[in-house]
Design a protein around this motif. Structure first.
Motif, mmCIF file in Angstrom:
data_model
loop_
_atom_site.group_PDB
_atom_site.id
_atom_site.type_symbol
_atom_site.label_atom_id
_atom_site.label_comp_id
_atom_site.label_asym_id
_atom_site.label_seq_id
_atom_site.Cartn_x
_atom_site.Cartn_y
_atom_site.Cartn_z
ATOM 1 N N ALA A 1 0.826 -1.202 0.000
ATOM 2 C CA ALA A 1 0.000 0.000 0.000
ATOM 3 C C ALA A 1 0.868 1.263 0.000
ATOM 4 N N LEU A 2 1.920 1.273 0.817
ATOM 5 C CA LEU A 2 2.806 2.436 0.890
ATOM 6 C C LEU A 2 3.542 2.660 -0.427
ATOM 7 N N GLY A 3 4.099 1.583 -0.979
ATOM 8 C CA GLY A 3 4.853 1.700 -2.225
ATOM 9 C C GLY A 3 3.984 2.128 -3.386
ATOM 10 N N THR A 4 2.793 1.534 -3.498
ATOM 11 C CA THR A 4 1.883 1.871 -4.590
ATOM 12 C C THR A 4 1.379 3.299 -4.460
ATOM 13 N N SER A 5 1.116 3.734 -3.228
ATOM 14 C CA SER A 5 0.676 5.106 -3.003
ATOM 15 C C SER A 5 1.734 6.103 -3.459
ATOM 16 N N LEU A 6 2.994 5.872 -3.071
ATOM 17 C CA LEU A 6 4.067 6.788 -3.468
ATOM 18 C C LEU A 6 4.261 6.796 -4.978
ATOM 19 N N ALA A 7 4.138 5.634 -5.612
ATOM 20 C CA ALA A 7 4.272 5.573 -7.069
ATOM 21 C C ALA A 7 3.180 6.400 -7.744
ATOM 22 N N ALA A 8 1.968 6.342 -7.218
ATOM 23 C CA ALA A 8 0.870 7.130 -7.779
ATOM 24 C C ALA A 8 1.096 8.622 -7.556
ATOM 25 N N ILE A 9 1.676 8.979 -6.406
ATOM 26 C CA ILE A 9 1.923 10.390 -6.094
ATOM 27 C C ILE A 9 2.913 11.003 -7.075
ATOM 28 N N MET A 10 3.813 10.203 -7.648
ATOM 29 C CA MET A 10 4.726 10.735 -8.669
ATOM 30 C C MET A 10 3.946 11.445 -9.768
ATOM 31 N N PHE A 11 2.876 10.816 -10.218
ATOM 32 C CA PHE A 11 2.086 11.384 -11.310
ATOM 33 C C PHE A 11 1.159 12.496 -10.811
ATOM 34 N N THR A 12 0.551 12.278 -9.649
ATOM 35 C CA THR A 12 -0.363 13.275 -9.101
ATOM 36 C C THR A 12 0.361 14.586 -8.804
ATOM 37 N N SER A 13 1.574 14.487 -8.241
ATOM 38 C CA SER A 13 2.303 15.691 -7.850
ATOM 39 C C SER A 13 2.663 16.550 -9.061
ATOM 40 N N ILE A 14 3.003 15.907 -10.178
ATOM 41 C CA ILE A 14 3.332 16.668 -11.391
ATOM 42 C C ILE A 14 2.135 17.487 -11.843
ATOM 43 N N SER B 1 7.947 8.440 3.670
ATOM 44 C CA SER B 1 8.102 7.100 3.114
ATOM 45 C C SER B 1 7.495 6.044 4.032
ATOM 46 N N LEU B 2 7.453 6.313 5.328
ATOM 47 C CA LEU B 2 6.877 5.363 6.278
ATOM 48 C C LEU B 2 5.354 5.365 6.254
ATOM 49 N N VAL B 3 4.767 6.456 5.753
ATOM 50 C CA VAL B 3 3.302 6.544 5.737
ATOM 51 C C VAL B 3 2.750 6.700 4.317
ATOM 52 N N GLY B 4 3.624 6.680 3.303
ATOM 53 C CA GLY B 4 3.184 6.641 1.913
ATOM 54 C C GLY B 4 2.508 7.899 1.412
ATOM 55 N N ILE B 5 2.989 9.083 1.870
ATOM 56 C CA ILE B 5 2.368 10.345 1.469
ATOM 57 C C ILE B 5 3.380 11.234 0.758
ATOM 58 N N GLY B 6 2.869 12.330 0.199
ATOM 59 C CA GLY B 6 3.728 13.280 -0.501
ATOM 60 C C GLY B 6 4.390 14.301 0.399
ATOM 61 N N GLY B 7 4.151 14.228 1.696
ATOM 62 C CA GLY B 7 4.877 15.074 2.645
ATOM 63 C C GLY B 7 4.234 16.393 2.980
#
Length: 267
Positions: free
Chosen positions: A54-67, A155-161
């Motif tokens: 869940a954490l890894g997939t969330s961060l991967a999705a945030i790559m696109f969302t953040s742009i 990275s521990l909670v899978g968010i964009g910070g």
């Protein structure tokens, strides 16, 4: 392949995550991570790796969302690129290090850490707690340290910070709307380093579900990212038009409900 109902659920939560990312500069992971935990559990994923997935997939999705989010904020002049440049080295190191640690931690601990973090975020938003702007942006060592801490926790909670970087910038006398826009841009290096970390540490892990790349579940990534990049600009637009404090209170109640549900499931 996951069933159609799960694919539709990924798309729905991607839409919500995109709006939240643009509105509050938080990357959307606060919504996506608990949703993915429930979906992955329902799909029968191994309990030992559900939280890491869940954490890894969330961060991967945030790559696109953040742009998508930071481009919308940039068009409104709300991204301070010197801050992004100064904080990124610490972000990259801290996020990658945090993902390496998270890959070795038991799912139960990660869930407990995430629930505690959700309660912290909800209370902060519900009470509209803001640090008093009392200083300026620190120099290079201070920015590296701040970036390292923000990246490691993210990275521990899978968010964009954004739940950490926005208060940090407001404390340094950055205007709220500008802090949100800049946080959206900071979310990209966090997501990039975290994604690499969860891929590297997940490769070869036993019991990974089909269509996984390390700790990234590709169907969920595609479903969430495909819609969130479309809805993030709408969130950014709302951030510059609507009373953010009121919206934060509604969102805080939603986060409290999610945290309580996850805590109930743990016991």
């Amino acid at each position: 392949m996951p069933s159609l109902s799960f694919l539709l659920a990924y798309l729905a939560f991607g839409a919500v995550a995109g709006v939240i990312a643009g509105l509050l500069g938080v990357g959307g992971g606060i919504v996506v991570v608990p949703a993915l935990v429930w979906f992955f559990t329902a799909q029968g994923f191994s309990q030992e790796i559900i939280m890491q997935m869940a954490l890894g997939t969330s961060l991967a999705a945030i790559m696109f969302t953040s742009i998508s989010s930071f481009r919308a904020h940039h068009r409104r002049g709300a991204v301070l690129w010197p801050i992004v440049k100064a904080i990124t080295p610490g972000i990259l190191v801290g996020t990658f290090a945090g993902s390496c640690v998270a890959a070795k931690l038991p799912t139960g601990f990660l869930k407990g850490f995430f629930v505690a973090f959700l309660y912290y975020v909800a209370i902060q938003m519900l009470l509209n707690i803001k640090p008093k702007g009392s200083r300026q942006i620190p120099g290079a060592p201070g920015m590296f340290g701040a970036g390292f801490g923000i990246g490691a926790v993210s990275s521990l909670v899978g968010i964009g910070g954004g739940t950490l970087s926005v208060p940090f910038m407001v404390w340094c006398n950055v205007a709220m709307h500008t802090a949100v826009g800049t946080s959206a841009a900071i979310g990209f290096p966090i997501a990039l380093a975290g994604t690499v970390g969860y891929i590297v540490n997940g490769l070869g892990t036993p019991n990974l579900p089909p269509l996984s790349f390390g700790f990234i579940y590709l169907p969920a990534l595609v479903g969430v990212a495909a819609v969130s990049i479309l809805t993030a600009p709408y969130g950014a637009k709302l951030a510059h038009k609507l009373p953010v404090a009121t919206l934060k209170r509604f969102f805080a109640l939603f986060v409290l409900a999610m945290a309580t549900r996850m805590l109930w499931d743990m016991f």
